[in-house]
Write a protein that holds these residues in place. Structure first.
Motif, PDB file in Angstrom:
ATOM      1  N   GLN A 130      -1.449  -2.782  -3.883  1.00  0.00           N
ATOM      2  CA  GLN A 130      -2.172  -1.624  -4.424  1.00  0.00           C
ATOM      3  C   GLN A 130      -1.661  -1.371  -5.837  1.00  0.00           C
ATOM      4  O   GLN A 130      -0.458  -1.373  -6.079  1.00  0.00           O
ATOM      5  N   GLU A 161       0.226  -8.751 -16.201  1.00  0.00           N
ATOM      6  CA  GLU A 161       1.367  -8.789 -15.277  1.00  0.00           C
ATOM      7  C   GLU A 161       0.915  -8.613 -13.827  1.00  0.00           C
ATOM      8  O   GLU A 161       1.522  -9.173 -12.911  1.00  0.00           O
ATOM      9  N   ASP A 162      -0.161  -7.804 -13.638  1.00  0.00           N
ATOM     10  CA  ASP A 162      -0.684  -7.637 -12.275  1.00  0.00           C
ATOM     11  C   ASP A 162      -1.278  -8.950 -11.768  1.00  0.00           C
ATOM     12  O   ASP A 162      -1.100  -9.335 -10.623  1.00  0.00           O
ATOM     13  N   GLU A 170      -4.072   3.202 -15.155  1.00  0.00           N
ATOM     14  CA  GLU A 170      -3.663   4.256 -16.078  1.00  0.00           C
ATOM     15  C   GLU A 170      -4.858   5.102 -16.516  1.00  0.00           C
ATOM     16  O   GLU A 170      -4.671   6.195 -17.030  1.00  0.00           O
ATOM     17  N   VAL A 196      -1.937   1.069  -9.499  1.00  0.00           N
ATOM     18  CA  VAL A 196      -2.316   2.398  -9.982  1.00  0.00           C
ATOM     19  C   VAL A 196      -2.806   2.225 -11.415  1.00  0.00           C
ATOM     20  O   VAL A 196      -2.045   1.801 -12.292  1.00  0.00           O
ATOM     21  N   HIS A 230      -3.679  -5.305 -15.933  1.00  0.00           N
ATOM     22  CA  HIS A 230      -2.683  -5.930 -16.801  1.00  0.00           C
ATOM     23  C   HIS A 230      -2.462  -7.387 -16.408  1.00  0.00           C
ATOM     24  O   HIS A 230      -2.552  -7.745 -15.237  1.00  0.00           O
ATOM     25  N   ILE A 252       0.905  -1.144   0.000  1.00  0.00           N
ATOM     26  CA  ILE A 252       0.000   0.000   0.000  1.00  0.00           C
ATOM     27  C   ILE A 252       0.947   1.197   0.000  1.00  0.00           C
ATOM     28  O   ILE A 252       1.786   1.324   0.900  1.00  0.00           O
ATOM     29  N   LEU A 253       0.839   2.028  -1.025  1.00  0.00           N
ATOM     30  CA  LEU A 253       1.851   3.061  -1.243  1.00  0.00           C
ATOM     31  C   LEU A 253       2.036   3.936  -0.009  1.00  0.00           C
ATOM     32  O   LEU A 253       1.083   4.470   0.543  1.00  0.00           O
ATOM     33  N   ARG A 303      -8.764   5.167  -8.407  1.00  0.00           N
ATOM     34  CA  ARG A 303      -7.623   5.183  -9.328  1.00  0.00           C
ATOM     35  C   ARG A 303      -6.574   4.155  -8.896  1.00  0.00           C
ATOM     36  O   ARG A 303      -5.898   3.560  -9.716  1.00  0.00           O
ATOM     37  N   ALA A 304      -6.481   3.982  -7.574  1.00  0.00           N
ATOM     38  CA  ALA A 304      -5.443   3.084  -7.057  1.00  0.00           C
ATOM     39  C   ALA A 304      -6.059   2.067  -6.096  1.00  0.00           C
ATOM     40  O   ALA A 304      -5.889   2.158  -4.876  1.00  0.00           O
ATOM     41  N   PHE A 312       1.539 -11.323 -11.059  1.00  0.00           N
ATOM     42  CA  PHE A 312       2.259 -10.953  -9.842  1.00  0.00           C
ATOM     43  C   PHE A 312       1.608 -11.579  -8.608  1.00  0.00           C
ATOM     44  O   PHE A 312       2.282 -12.048  -7.691  1.00  0.00           O
TER      45      PHE A 312
END
Lengths: 75, 166
Positions: free
Chosen positions: B124, B77-78, B128, B126, B75, B25-26, B110-111, B81
């Protein structure tokens, strides 16, 4: 901080799978291309910072969730 | 195991019920274990409580409740992951910010936090899509709750760590 000088079209490799290429320079705007595996998060610095700040701000509330939901759904 | 929390005191949970933040979480990258707590079954607002820092608990909601036509572009990739293989394992949780004076509630669509409900790994992400705001104002779009209110359903229920009244 490592500081390097590069010409347009040249690149910088970070580790095995991240490559940053300097594409174009127009007055004060620099276009760069970034190749990185998808699991490496790449974002403009400001959006990253804004989301971090939003996460931080989200911790602040002391209202109970029932009360919040009640106020959100009252007609 | 017992975890200490500022809001709920000590709570007893199974270690296997924790959600592992494989990414972060950023701004809270050091916090890797969370518990999803349903405090009130009548609301779709849940707590995502850190198991490592008693003071850290985010209010989260399924973003599709606040925006039924939400169509985030995820994505591959997400998914990779978090090892998400089946769509039904894919869960999104959006972090809610509540301000009391004046009362204002925004949801960060957004996130969102992407979760694999199968292996309970999360991060988390983000998006695009710039049309999804970081501060989506819920009071401006209240009628959107009508669909959920007509047919309440906590459809990410199997992610929940504890649903006991605390």
């Amino acid at each position: 901080m490592l500081i390097l000088t590069r010409k347009l079209g040249e690149s910088i490799a970070i580790g095995d799978d991240i490559k940053i290429t300097f594409l174009d320079l127009h007055s004060k705007q620099l276009r760069i291309g970034i190749e990185a595996p998808r699991h490496v998060a790449v974002h403009r610095g400001e959006i990253y910072r804004i989301i971090q700040e939003q996460n931080q701000q989200a911790l602040g509330s002391d209202l109970g969730l029932s009360e919040v939901w009640g106020r959100l759904t009252q007609k | 195991m017992r975890i200490a929390t500022t809001r709920f005191g000590e709570i007893d949970i199974r270690e296997s019920d924790l959600i592992a933040m494989k990414g972060s979480i950023l701004g809270f990258g050091h916090l890797k274990r969370f518990a999803l707590i349903v405090h009130d079954q009548e609301t779709p607002l849940w707590w995502l409580q850190s198991a490592d820092d008693p003071a850290v608990a985010f209010v989260v909601i399924n973003p599709f409740i606040v925006m039924p036509d939400y169509k985030p572009t995820l994505h591959q990739e997400d998914r990779d992951f978090l090892e998400i293989r089946k769509d039904e394992d894919l869960v999104l949780l959006a972090i809610v910010t509540v301000r009391s004076q004046p009362f204002r509630v925004t949801v960060n669509i957004r996130a969102p936090i992407l979760v694999n409900a199968g292996n309970r790994m999360a991060t988390q992400i983000v998006l695009e899509d710039p049309e999804y705001p970081i501060q989506y104002d819920v009071l401006d779009h209240k009628t959107r709750f009508d669909a959920w209110l007509a047919k309440p359903c906590n459809d990410s229920g199997r992610l929940v760590t504890t649903a006991t009244s605390l």
